[in-house]
Scaffold this motif. Structure first.
Motif, mmCIF file in Angstrom:
data_model
loop_
_atom_site.group_PDB
_atom_site.id
_atom_site.type_symbol
_atom_site.label_atom_id
_atom_site.label_comp_id
_atom_site.label_asym_id
_atom_site.label_seq_id
_atom_site.Cartn_x
_atom_site.Cartn_y
_atom_site.Cartn_z
ATOM 1 N N CYS A 67 1.120 -1.317 0.123
ATOM 2 C CA CYS A 67 -0.243 0.142 -0.127
ATOM 3 C C CYS A 67 0.678 1.246 -0.136
ATOM 4 N N CYS A 108 0.335 3.016 3.258
ATOM 5 C CA CYS A 108 0.650 3.412 4.919
ATOM 6 C C CYS A 108 1.830 1.833 5.069
ATOM 7 N N CYS A 160 -5.730 -3.149 1.104
ATOM 8 C CA CYS A 160 -4.427 -2.691 1.921
ATOM 9 C C CYS A 160 -4.762 -3.851 2.917
ATOM 10 N N CYS A 177 -4.698 -0.117 5.968
ATOM 11 C CA CYS A 177 -5.880 0.382 6.645
ATOM 12 C C CYS A 177 -6.864 0.217 5.617
HETATM 13 ZN ZN LIG Z 1 -2.962 0.565 3.613
#
Ligand SMILES: [Zn+2]
Length: 230
Positions: free
Chosen positions: A157, A160, A190, A193
């Motif tokens: 991701c 994050c 993800c 997140c």
């Molecule tokens: Zn993420």
């Protein structure tokens, strides 16, 4: 450290510098052991006791992919490293002590442009990024740590840094814009997140960026190229 013809270039990190004369702390220096010898002996000859050496980077090639933590000024570099599949934590605006703590506790190499930050005793593994341009910074870090064999583009991701995983279209349908629903069938999400990714129109530019870094987008290049607001 790097080995040349009969000489070895060494740079100590963290408290290992305590064993060196002041002129050799936090900088690269060259020793000439004379006869060919194991790298660790060359380091010991410089005054650093063997047990103190936690990790020896020979010609900057690592046995497994390293993890990084980046200071607040290197957010763009963090995103590029994540695009290549590297584990790059970017905690944002936190104080230097906390950054050093994360680096030590999670065994992450601290990337920064701040020389003073790396002089903190708590920082065991760190590297001062020389370049100012994020893409050139990425090239520098990838080259310095020999990361290319470890790169797995489009597996993390960008927001994050966690891993992404395939997700059924039906599960995320209500999160998508109408046109995205219409044009795309494969999606990734993800695992941390929840951000959703698909092979959007920006994919060619990301592939181009990887190409400039000498990284093969690989068989996964039709995988998640990004998501909303990328
Ligand atoms: Zn993420």
């Amino acid at each position: 450290m790097t080995a040349g013809s009969g000489s070895v270039t060494i740079r100590a990190y963290g408290s290992l510098n305590d064993f060196l004369p002041r002129s050799r702390r936090q900088v690269e220096f060259t020793v000439s052991p004379g006869l060919p010898c194991p790298a660790v002996h060359a380091v010991e000859a410089s005054g650093i006791p063997h047990p103190e050496i936690e990790m020896l980077l020979v010609d900057s090639v690592l046995p497994s992919p390293p993890a990084f933590v980046l200071d607040v000024h290197l957010g763009k570099l963090a995103r590029i490293l994540r695009l290549t599949g590297m584990d790059a934590a970017w905690p944002g605006s936190i104080d230097d002590d906390r950054l050093a703590e994360i680096s030590a506790a999670q065994e992450r190499i601290l990337l920064t442009r701040d020389r003073w930050l790396l002089r903190r005793r708590a920082v065991v593994h760190g590297y001062i990024v020389r370049d100012l341009d994020p893409l050139l910074q990425a090239e520098e870090v990838i080259g310095r740590f020999g990361l290319r064999p470890f790169c797995r583009p489009f597996t993390r991701c960008s927001r994050c840094g966690s891993r992404i995983a395939p997700v059924e279209r039906e599960e995320i349908l209500d999160l998508l814009e109408p046109l995205t629903k219409l044009h795309y069938d494969e999606f990734w999400r993800c695992t941390s997140c929840g951000r959703v990714y698909w092979s959007g129109s920006h994919l060619p530019s990301l592939v181009g960026l990887l190409d400039r870094l000498g990284i093969d987008p690989g068989a996964d290049q039709d995988l998640a190229g990004g998501g909303p607001g990328r």
